[in-house]
Design a protein around this motif. Sequence first.
Motif, PDB file in Angstrom:
ATOM      1  N   GLN A 170       0.832  -1.196   0.000  1.00  6.11           N
ATOM      2  CA  GLN A 170       0.000   0.000   0.000  1.00  6.11           C
ATOM      3  C   GLN A 170       0.875   1.258   0.000  1.00  6.11           C
ATOM      4  O   GLN A 170       1.885   1.307   0.703  1.00  6.11           O
ATOM      5  N   PHE A 171       0.456   2.246  -0.793  1.00  4.07           N
ATOM      6  CA  PHE A 171       1.154   3.525  -0.845  1.00  4.07           C
ATOM      7  C   PHE A 171       0.164   4.672  -0.681  1.00  4.07           C
ATOM      8  O   PHE A 171      -1.046   4.521  -0.915  1.00  4.07           O
ATOM      9  N   ALA A 181       1.849   3.102   2.978  1.00  2.12           N
ATOM     10  CA  ALA A 181       0.675   3.438   3.779  1.00  2.12           C
ATOM     11  C   ALA A 181       0.469   2.500   4.958  1.00  2.12           C
ATOM     12  O   ALA A 181      -0.046   2.910   6.002  1.00  2.12           O
ATOM     13  N   ALA A 182       0.847   1.236   4.828  1.00  2.00           N
ATOM     14  CA  ALA A 182       0.687   0.283   5.935  1.00  2.00           C
ATOM     15  C   ALA A 182       1.794   0.530   6.950  1.00  2.00           C
ATOM     16  O   ALA A 182       2.982   0.486   6.608  1.00  2.00           O
ATOM     17  N   TYR A 191       4.380  -4.715   5.261  1.00  2.00           N
ATOM     18  CA  TYR A 191       3.811  -5.316   4.058  1.00  2.00           C
ATOM     19  C   TYR A 191       2.308  -5.579   4.202  1.00  2.00           C
ATOM     20  O   TYR A 191       1.718  -6.309   3.405  1.00  2.00           O
ATOM     21  N   GLY A 192       1.682  -4.991   5.188  1.00  2.00           N
ATOM     22  CA  GLY A 192       0.259  -5.228   5.422  1.00  2.00           C
ATOM     23  C   GLY A 192      -0.599  -4.843   4.236  1.00  2.00           C
ATOM     24  O   GLY A 192      -0.353  -3.832   3.568  1.00  2.00           O
ATOM     25  N   VAL A 193      -1.632  -5.640   3.980  1.00  2.00           N
ATOM     26  CA  VAL A 193      -2.541  -5.381   2.865  1.00  2.00           C
ATOM     27  C   VAL A 193      -3.932  -4.992   3.344  1.00  2.00           C
ATOM     28  O   VAL A 193      -4.788  -4.592   2.548  1.00  2.00           O
ATOM     29  N   GLU A 198      -8.547   0.104  -4.572  1.00  2.00           N
ATOM     30  CA  GLU A 198      -8.085   0.382  -5.936  1.00  2.00           C
ATOM     31  C   GLU A 198      -7.317   1.685  -6.057  1.00  2.00           C
ATOM     32  O   GLU A 198      -6.734   1.973  -7.115  1.00  2.00           O
ATOM     33  N   LYS A 199      -7.276   2.469  -5.013  1.00  2.00           N
ATOM     34  CA  LYS A 199      -6.490   3.696  -5.022  1.00  2.00           C
ATOM     35  C   LYS A 199      -5.167   3.560  -4.273  1.00  2.00           C
ATOM     36  O   LYS A 199      -4.207   4.269  -4.586  1.00  2.00           O
ATOM     37  N   SER A 200      -5.104   2.654  -3.297  1.00  5.20           N
ATOM     38  CA  SER A 200      -3.907   2.563  -2.464  1.00  5.20           C
ATOM     39  C   SER A 200      -3.079   1.304  -2.685  1.00  5.20           C
ATOM     40  O   SER A 200      -1.896   1.280  -2.345  1.00  5.20           O
ATOM     41  N   PHE A 201      -3.677   0.248  -3.221  1.00  5.55           N
ATOM     42  CA  PHE A 201      -2.915  -0.992  -3.423  1.00  5.55           C
ATOM     43  C   PHE A 201      -1.763  -0.726  -4.385  1.00  5.55           C
ATOM     44  O   PHE A 201      -1.890   0.032  -5.346  1.00  5.55           O
TER      45      PHE A 201
END
Length: 499
Positions: A170-171, A181-182, A191-193, A198-201
């Motif tokens: 995530q960014f 972002a995570a 590395y959390g998901v 669809e905007k941050s992945f």
Amino acid sequence: MSRPSLPLILIVSFLGFRGIAVGADPPMNLLVIQTDEHNFRTLGCYRDTLPADQALIWGEDAVVETPAIDSIAARGAICTSFYATSPVCTPSRASLFSGLYPQRTGSPQNNLPMNSDVVTFAEVLRADGYATGYAGKWHLDGPGKPQWQPRRKFGFDDNRFMFNRGHWKQFELTDDGPRVAARNARDQPTYGVEGADEKSFSTDWLADRAIEFIRKNSAGPFCYHLSLPDPHGPNTVRPPYDDMYMDRVIRSPMTFSMVKDNPAWAAPQGKNGTMQFNAASMARYFGMVRCIDDNVGKILKVLDQLDLTDRTMIVFTSDHGDLCYEHGRLNKGNPYEGSAKVPMLLAAPGVVPAGTRIDHALGTVDFMPTVLSLLGKDVKQEFDGRDASGFFRGTPPADWNDITFLRAAGAGPPSWLAAVTDRYKLVVSTSERPWLFDLQSDPNELKNAIGQEENRQTVRRLAKELMGYGESSAEPQFKKGPLMEQLQSLSKVDDSASN
């Protein structure tokens, strides 16, 4: 093929500057989309080149639909024998960006920074008037992680969204620039998901950055490199891709349990050499690939909207493969097909005929001289790689030698080297007897065909080719002798047979 001497000094010269002349057709743009640790069989266009038992190694139902990526192959060329010159992230990338063998770049293994005097294809195009940019994983600036916007740009002027290392999921954009972002409780990136959309992945976010650059520089010419950290592990992906393939019947490859005779350079992984197959993990790997394809489709749609499709060379490739449980192994680092063979698709309207198929062994080291030639750049620069543009143009060179060379990652003690053609693969190693794979009769790479009478001349030729590579390429794995000793013995196989 000329080769540089050491220390490495690269000089790029042009037969005149080629800026955009008023009234002239603009130069073709270059868009490179590179994935990380990508098994070529997950792409429909590659499955179409294979018999069913090779195309469907995880089962008839275990198929990822990749229409956008497949469309690049349909509009241009597919390389069926394209290899990572060294099947690990840093050295493979170093070769792709420079046209040099990894040992000449300063980056023969992961996390070693590329020499500052290396000239990349981006630098050549930047000097020729292209707007250049990069988003995603770089892995050529040492151990920094994530290390946004490395100071050394290597020709990529807009490298705001370049990060050096990591497989982040995530960014986000902040007032201080991009960041992962995570975060954990100590505000460190993870590395959390969880919560990715669809905007941050990572795949979506990086594709959006590429689209922004393309829109901004649509007047061209531009060169943009989009480097996606997926489908490299961890095998996690945002909804709906996380369970998109969970209902598929996914089985282990046929070679998964046939590991007792693996060469020592690819010993089976897992406790006591017994790995457990994880169908759910493979389903998420497939989900990552599908997410990549959807984002490629999004980018292609923007190129169409901007009337750039016919003016843009599009490349889809990867830095190396992932065995995905073949031979009881995951990941990469060895010369097996799943590890070393990677996708290479290239579409260039008016330059590369649609439906071109190239069945000659090529490597990441050949990328730079080939692409610059296809773009019409008269670059006088010394490469280890070869200009294979004739194959893409539909005019194959008559004197082409169907061979490429692979090396183990590392700057230390010798490990393994390989000579690969479209059909044969000779591997010499310090931990194992020499192996010859006949990829036509043994595509699963289960049998050592080196002792077969009909292969004597092939073994001798490939051994001599490897010796020539080692002597001319500053290959440090030859310094201590064992690999050269094996090759010297193999190169005399016909002589010994006649005595």
